[in-house]
Design an enzyme around this catalytic site. Sequence first.
Site, PDB file in Angstrom:
ATOM      1  N   GLU A   1       5.608  -4.539   0.331  1.00 19.32           N
ATOM      2  CA  GLU A   1       4.244  -4.210  -0.078  1.00 19.32           C
ATOM      3  C   GLU A   1       4.123  -2.853  -0.762  1.00 19.32           C
ATOM      4  O   GLU A   1       3.002  -2.388  -1.016  1.00 19.32           O
ATOM      5  CB  GLU A   1       3.326  -4.230   1.143  1.00 19.32           C
ATOM      6  CG  GLU A   1       3.343  -5.543   1.911  1.00 19.32           C
ATOM      7  CD  GLU A   1       2.403  -5.535   3.093  1.00 19.32           C
ATOM      8  OE1 GLU A   1       1.272  -6.022   2.936  1.00 19.32           O
ATOM      9  OE2 GLU A   1       2.790  -5.023   4.165  1.00 19.32           O
TER      10      GLU A   1
ATOM     11  N   ASP B   1      -1.501  -5.093  -1.472  1.00 17.69           N
ATOM     12  CA  ASP B   1      -0.979  -3.771  -1.123  1.00 17.69           C
ATOM     13  C   ASP B   1       0.046  -3.280  -2.141  1.00 17.69           C
ATOM     14  O   ASP B   1       0.079  -2.097  -2.476  1.00 17.69           O
ATOM     15  CB  ASP B   1      -0.353  -3.801   0.275  1.00 17.69           C
ATOM     16  CG  ASP B   1      -1.403  -3.762   1.372  1.00 17.69           C
ATOM     17  OD1 ASP B   1      -2.374  -3.016   1.226  1.00 17.69           O
ATOM     18  OD2 ASP B   1      -1.237  -4.480   2.370  1.00 17.69           O
TER      19      ASP B   1
ATOM     20  N   HIS C   1      -5.004  -7.254  10.723  1.00 21.42           N
ATOM     21  CA  HIS C   1      -6.347  -7.032  10.199  1.00 21.42           C
ATOM     22  C   HIS C   1      -7.403  -7.827  10.960  1.00 21.42           C
ATOM     23  O   HIS C   1      -8.479  -8.083  10.434  1.00 21.42           O
ATOM     24  CB  HIS C   1      -6.408  -7.410   8.718  1.00 21.42           C
ATOM     25  CG  HIS C   1      -5.486  -6.604   7.841  1.00 21.42           C
ATOM     26  ND1 HIS C   1      -5.591  -5.233   7.709  1.00 21.42           N
ATOM     27  CD2 HIS C   1      -4.444  -6.972   7.070  1.00 21.42           C
ATOM     28  CE1 HIS C   1      -4.662  -4.796   6.880  1.00 21.42           C
ATOM     29  NE2 HIS C   1      -3.942  -5.825   6.482  1.00 21.42           N
TER      30      HIS C   1
END
Length: 257
Positions: free
Chosen positions: A151, A177, A47
Amino acid sequence: MKMRNLVKEKLEKNGYVLGAFVASGSPTNAEILGINNLDFILIDMEHAQTNMETIVDMVRASELYGMAPFVRVYNPVDGPMMARMLDVGVHGLMIPMVETPEHAKYIIDNVKIAPLGKRGIGVGRGPRWGWYEDYNRGECNDNTYTIMQCETRKGVENIEEICKTPGLDCIFIGTADLSQDMGCLGDMKNPEFINAIDKVLKSCQKHNIIAGIVTGSVEEASMRIKQGFKLVTIMNDLGFFRSQSKKLIDAVRGSIS
């Protein structure tokens, strides 16, 4: 010179380790966290914009203070990329969105050398250009930390089989997530979500895998460690800077209004 696994050493000494996601791509931030006696960082490539050259500087800054530098990779099915991360000298990898034992085996194939995996022999910064004399004789398999993220519902459903993967060190729960995939984004008190967390933790304990999790406060970190999680992140450097700088700015403005 022998290769060391700093996280395993600290887990044995203290029973848990604290870390932070570093999304800034800043070697200076890594160095400051090391000075502050943090146990490990996760250099975020999933990210964030961090590049390979910057990773090397962040690794050096971390090693200077005995802090383990890991990288969270940006593509969970790009095995050659994972091997290259290790070739530049990171101490371990976090791989997001691991849902099946087949995927887990693929990861190990690419991050471990024979006989455990199929990663090619390295002669670069990973083995410190030959300074780690036994790196390519299996030392890297024992000392390279492998973290797989759980996740999704599917990951939880398959967690028992995933935990049986030889070479796996840690399962790390991405709560944001996972809760989103379960339809309860951000609701940490949802009964189904709580049961999923408990299932992952118990599977890790059963198979002698370190359980890890992300936290966002002192209280949550303490609660998770007491619950049995041993590898715990307590901040994201950019999120921390944003929240703390806003708190200071708002306080100063409030004091003069």
